[in-house]
Design a protein around this motif. Structure first.
Motif, PDB file in Angstrom:
ATOM      1  N   GLU A  45       0.975  -1.205   0.007  1.00  0.00           N
ATOM      2  CA  GLU A  45       0.106  -0.010   0.010  1.00  0.00           C
ATOM      3  C   GLU A  45       0.911   1.235   0.007  1.00  0.00           C
ATOM      4  O   GLU A  45       2.022   1.301   0.436  1.00  0.00           O
ATOM      5  CB  GLU A  45      -0.868   0.245   1.273  1.00  0.00           C
ATOM      6  N   ASP A  46       0.245   2.543  -0.467  1.00  0.00           N
ATOM      7  CA  ASP A  46       0.888   3.745  -0.030  1.00  0.00           C
ATOM      8  C   ASP A  46       0.807   4.184   1.301  1.00  0.00           C
ATOM      9  O   ASP A  46      -0.106   4.006   1.805  1.00  0.00           O
ATOM     10  CB  ASP A  46       0.232   4.772  -1.108  1.00  0.00           C
ATOM     11  N   PRO A  47       1.924   4.580   1.760  1.00  0.00           N
ATOM     12  CA  PRO A  47       2.013   4.932   3.412  1.00  0.00           C
ATOM     13  C   PRO A  47       0.884   6.008   3.643  1.00  0.00           C
ATOM     14  O   PRO A  47       0.439   6.113   4.612  1.00  0.00           O
ATOM     15  CB  PRO A  47       3.445   5.661   3.556  1.00  0.00           C
ATOM     16  N   ASP A  48       0.593   6.867   2.546  1.00  0.00           N
ATOM     17  CA  ASP A  48      -0.522   7.849   2.805  1.00  0.00           C
ATOM     18  C   ASP A  48      -1.865   7.117   3.087  1.00  0.00           C
ATOM     19  O   ASP A  48      -2.705   7.827   3.566  1.00  0.00           O
ATOM     20  CB  ASP A  48      -0.468   8.678   1.667  1.00  0.00           C
ATOM     21  N   ARG A  49      -1.968   5.853   3.036  1.00  0.00           N
ATOM     22  CA  ARG A  49      -3.292   5.270   3.197  1.00  0.00           C
ATOM     23  C   ARG A  49      -3.551   4.803   4.331  1.00  0.00           C
ATOM     24  O   ARG A  49      -4.716   4.395   4.969  1.00  0.00           O
ATOM     25  CB  ARG A  49      -3.647   4.025   1.997  1.00  0.00           C
ATOM     26  N   LEU A  50      -2.268   4.734   5.224  1.00  0.00           N
ATOM     27  CA  LEU A  50      -2.469   4.396   6.413  1.00  0.00           C
ATOM     28  C   LEU A  50      -2.844   5.552   7.699  1.00  0.00           C
ATOM     29  O   LEU A  50      -2.174   6.670   7.186  1.00  0.00           O
ATOM     30  CB  LEU A  50      -0.979   3.431   7.060  1.00  0.00           C
ATOM     31  N   SER A  51      -3.095   5.238   8.658  1.00  0.00           N
ATOM     32  CA  SER A  51      -3.656   6.286   9.742  1.00  0.00           C
ATOM     33  C   SER A  51      -2.473   6.614  10.873  1.00  0.00           C
ATOM     34  O   SER A  51      -2.022   5.634  11.379  1.00  0.00           O
ATOM     35  CB  SER A  51      -4.816   5.805  10.465  1.00  0.00           C
ATOM     36  N   PHE A  52      -1.769   7.698  10.638  1.00  0.00           N
ATOM     37  CA  PHE A  52      -0.750   8.014  11.592  1.00  0.00           C
ATOM     38  C   PHE A  52      -1.410   7.908  13.003  1.00  0.00           C
ATOM     39  O   PHE A  52      -0.794   7.587  13.957  1.00  0.00           O
ATOM     40  CB  PHE A  52      -0.406   9.579  11.008  1.00  0.00           C
ATOM     41  N   SER A  53      -2.824   8.454  13.211  1.00  0.00           N
ATOM     42  CA  SER A  53      -3.186   8.358  14.512  1.00  0.00           C
ATOM     43  C   SER A  53      -3.554   6.988  15.241  1.00  0.00           C
ATOM     44  O   SER A  53      -3.292   6.798  16.453  1.00  0.00           O
ATOM     45  CB  SER A  53      -4.759   9.238  14.662  1.00  0.00           C
ATOM     46  N   HIS A  54      -3.824   6.069  14.280  1.00  0.00           N
ATOM     47  CA  HIS A  54      -3.983   4.874  14.853  1.00  0.00           C
ATOM     48  C   HIS A  54      -2.540   4.123  15.067  1.00  0.00           C
ATOM     49  O   HIS A  54      -2.504   3.619  16.072  1.00  0.00           O
ATOM     50  CB  HIS A  54      -4.563   3.852  13.682  1.00  0.00           C
ATOM     51  N   ALA A  55      -1.712   4.395  14.471  1.00  0.00           N
ATOM     52  CA  ALA A  55       0.034   4.062  14.661  1.00  0.00           C
ATOM     53  C   ALA A  55       0.174   4.600  15.946  1.00  0.00           C
ATOM     54  O   ALA A  55       0.815   3.791  16.851  1.00  0.00           O
ATOM     55  CB  ALA A  55       0.834   4.465  13.520  1.00  0.00           C
ATOM     56  N   VAL A  56       0.021   5.806  16.251  1.00  0.00           N
ATOM     57  CA  VAL A  56       0.444   6.397  17.642  1.00  0.00           C
ATOM     58  C   VAL A  56      -0.320   5.458  18.862  1.00  0.00           C
ATOM     59  O   VAL A  56       0.244   5.178  19.691  1.00  0.00           O
ATOM     60  CB  VAL A  56       0.273   8.010  17.436  1.00  0.00           C
ATOM     61  N   HIS A  57      -1.700   5.472  18.443  1.00  0.00           N
ATOM     62  CA  HIS A  57      -2.388   4.820  19.357  1.00  0.00           C
ATOM     63  C   HIS A  57      -1.862   3.628  19.834  1.00  0.00           C
ATOM     64  O   HIS A  57      -1.878   3.127  21.014  1.00  0.00           O
ATOM     65  CB  HIS A  57      -3.897   4.623  18.800  1.00  0.00           C
ATOM     66  N   VAL A  58      -1.485   2.679  18.789  1.00  0.00           N
ATOM     67  CA  VAL A  58      -0.876   1.253  19.165  1.00  0.00           C
ATOM     68  C   VAL A  58       0.195   1.829  19.968  1.00  0.00           C
ATOM     69  O   VAL A  58       0.390   0.468  20.702  1.00  0.00           O
ATOM     70  CB  VAL A  58      -0.684   0.576  17.959  1.00  0.00           C
ATOM     71  N   LEU A  59       1.233   2.247  19.653  1.00  0.00           N
ATOM     72  CA  LEU A  59       2.539   2.491  20.322  1.00  0.00           C
ATOM     73  C   LEU A  59       2.112   2.739  21.881  1.00  0.00           C
ATOM     74  O   LEU A  59       2.717   2.111  22.665  1.00  0.00           O
ATOM     75  CB  LEU A  59       3.198   3.506  19.793  1.00  0.00           C
ATOM     76  N   ARG A  60       1.207   3.769  22.108  1.00  0.00           N
ATOM     77  CA  ARG A  60       0.752   4.133  23.307  1.00  0.00           C
ATOM     78  C   ARG A  60       0.062   3.014  24.153  1.00  0.00           C
ATOM     79  O   ARG A  60       0.716   3.002  25.624  1.00  0.00           O
ATOM     80  CB  ARG A  60      -0.306   5.082  23.267  1.00  0.00           C
ATOM     81  N   ARG A  61      -0.431   2.129  23.464  1.00  0.00           N
ATOM     82  CA  ARG A  61      -0.901   0.918  24.269  1.00  0.00           C
ATOM     83  C   ARG A  61       0.070   0.067  24.652  1.00  0.00           C
ATOM     84  O   ARG A  61       0.138  -0.932  25.824  1.00  0.00           O
ATOM     85  CB  ARG A  61      -1.852   0.228  23.413  1.00  0.00           C
ATOM     86  N   LYS A  62       1.323  -0.018  23.675  1.00  0.00           N
ATOM     87  CA  LYS A  62       2.305  -1.087  23.847  1.00  0.00           C
ATOM     88  C   LYS A  62       3.371  -0.721  24.787  1.00  0.00           C
ATOM     89  O   LYS A  62       3.936  -1.484  25.298  1.00  0.00           O
ATOM     90  CB  LYS A  62       2.774  -1.472  22.416  1.00  0.00           C
TER      91      LYS A  62
END
Length: 403
Positions: A370-387
């Motif tokens: 996929e194009d990285p632009d199609r992924l959600s930055f906010s979601h990636a941050v949320h995953v890291l915060r949980r981890k």
């Protein structure tokens, strides 16, 4: 303004493919220890310097949480591995002392050595005709109001008086396809973006095509950028004198810019460039005429119409800076540090955290084709915060876990 400090999330269901080893992957412990040794900042106090490096990065992921709570969360994995007393959660003053001992230099060195463009030939949206697309721009970040911050960074002017907070100015390049912010430089808010840009442009490479808005164009800065071997595509102001010296088959034309009127009269020290003019028909609030200039003089290498369309990719850096300022830091959140060195340390940590998130997203995009632009930055941050509470990659001492 800064939000009320809150607790960090408890460990909940985790991704099968993502761990906070992402941060250690982006900022390897061996490299951290090497730079700490080279900068004379290595220590094995109650809060080891290596732990504090990761703490500064973790601060960027939890701007709304208290400093002590961020440290507690970071050390949770260590306590599980080494026992409850292996690393103690220090108080606010202990954290401040450890950060002051660490200083700015190790974080800046880590940023400068590690944060580079990461797009591969398989990365979608990262290139145009073989050029790696990059963009240049800047922004300002609010910092805590203290007398030192006010005197060192300055207060920006506003319509009525001055802003409520001092500001640090940040100028950087972005790799358009991945949103990695590299080559960054920091300065006073009153310093302006152009002086910082002279240093930032040193990060350009010959395989790059750099886009920039009209406030950056000038003979000296253009000359500096061209000297890197990169190609350029910058917008220029409508009142810039660009005589048509040779019209090219695609409708663009060649012109020359000079550092002064004296040089223009004597035809000395001129820089040859190509001009592309275009209009945006049917677009509300569009300007009557747009002009971009490029160092690509041969239209067979890049047609004028393609360059006109490509220029608007410059907005990718606006998106990347919004990720840094709003989605990662938090809207209207003020950087918490109260001294010059710690503000700058905090900004380097913020940039390293952004790099870690963007590296994670790039890997995910490659795996999914996929194009990285199609992924959600906010979601990636949320995953890291949980981890983060499950991160156990650091030892409480070099003796316990050698690099």
């Amino acid at each position: 303004m800064a939000g009320v400090p809150v607790g960090l999330p408890a460990g909940i269901r985790l991704s099968d493919h993502i761990s906070l080893g992402v941060i250690a992957g982006a900022v390897p412990l061996a490299r951290v220890r090497k730079i700490l040794a080279e900068t004379g900042r290595a220590s094995e106090r109650d809060l080891p310097a290596s732990v504090m490096v990761y703490y500064v990065i973790a601060m960027a992921l939890y701007m709304g949480s208290s400093t002590r709570e961020v440290l507690r969360c970071l050390l949770e994995g260590l306590r599980w591995l080494w026992g409850a007393e292996a690393v103690r959660v220090a108080g606010k003053s202990g954290i401040s002392q450890a950060r002051s001992w660490l200083g700015e230099a190790p974080l800046q060195r880590l940023y400068e050595e590690l944060v580079q463009p990461i797009a591969t030939p398989a990365t979608k949206g990262a290139r145009y005709r073989g050029w790696r697309l990059t963009s240049l721009d800047g922004t300002c970040l609010d910092v805590a109001y203290t007398e030192e911050n006010r005197s060192k960074f300055g207060l920006p002017g506003v319509s009525w008086g001055e802003s409520a907070f001092p500001q640090v100015r940040l100028v950087a390049l972005v790799e358009n396809g991945t949103h990695v912010l590299f080559g960054a430089r920091l300065g006073r808010c009153a310093e302006g973006e152009t002086p910082l840009a002279h240093a930032v442009l040193g990060a350009l490479r010959p395989d790059m095509l750099c886009l920039a808005d009209r406030q950056f164009f000038g003979h000296a800065l253009w000359s500096r950028a061209v000297s890197t071997g990169a190609d350029l595509l910058w917008r220029v102001k409508s009142n810039l004198r660009l005589p048509r010296e040779q019209v090219l088959p695609d409708g663009s034309y060649l012109s020359t810019v000079y550092p002064s009127e004296t040089d223009r009269r004597h035809r000395s020290n001129g820089l040859r460039l190509r001009v592309v003019e275009y209009r945006l028909a049917g677009i509300a609030d569009a300007e009557p005429l747009y002009r971009v200039v490029t160092s690509i003089l041969d239209p067979q290498r890049a047609l004028g119409a393609e360059l006109a369309a490509l220029y608007h990719e410059r907005w990718e850096i606006e998106v990347a800076l919004a990720e840094l300022k709003t989605q990662l830091r938090g809207a209207r959140v003020v950087l918490r540090s109260e001294t010059l060195a710690l503000v700058r340390q905090e900004v380097w940590g913020l940039l390293l955290a952004h790099f870690a998130v963007r590296g994670l997203m790039h890997e995910a995009a490659l795996q999914a084709n996929e194009d990285p632009d199609r992924l959600s930055f906010s979601h990636a941050v949320h995953v890291l915060r949980r981890k983060i509470p499950h991160f156990a990659a650091l030892s409480p001492s070099a003796q316990a876990c050698p690099a």
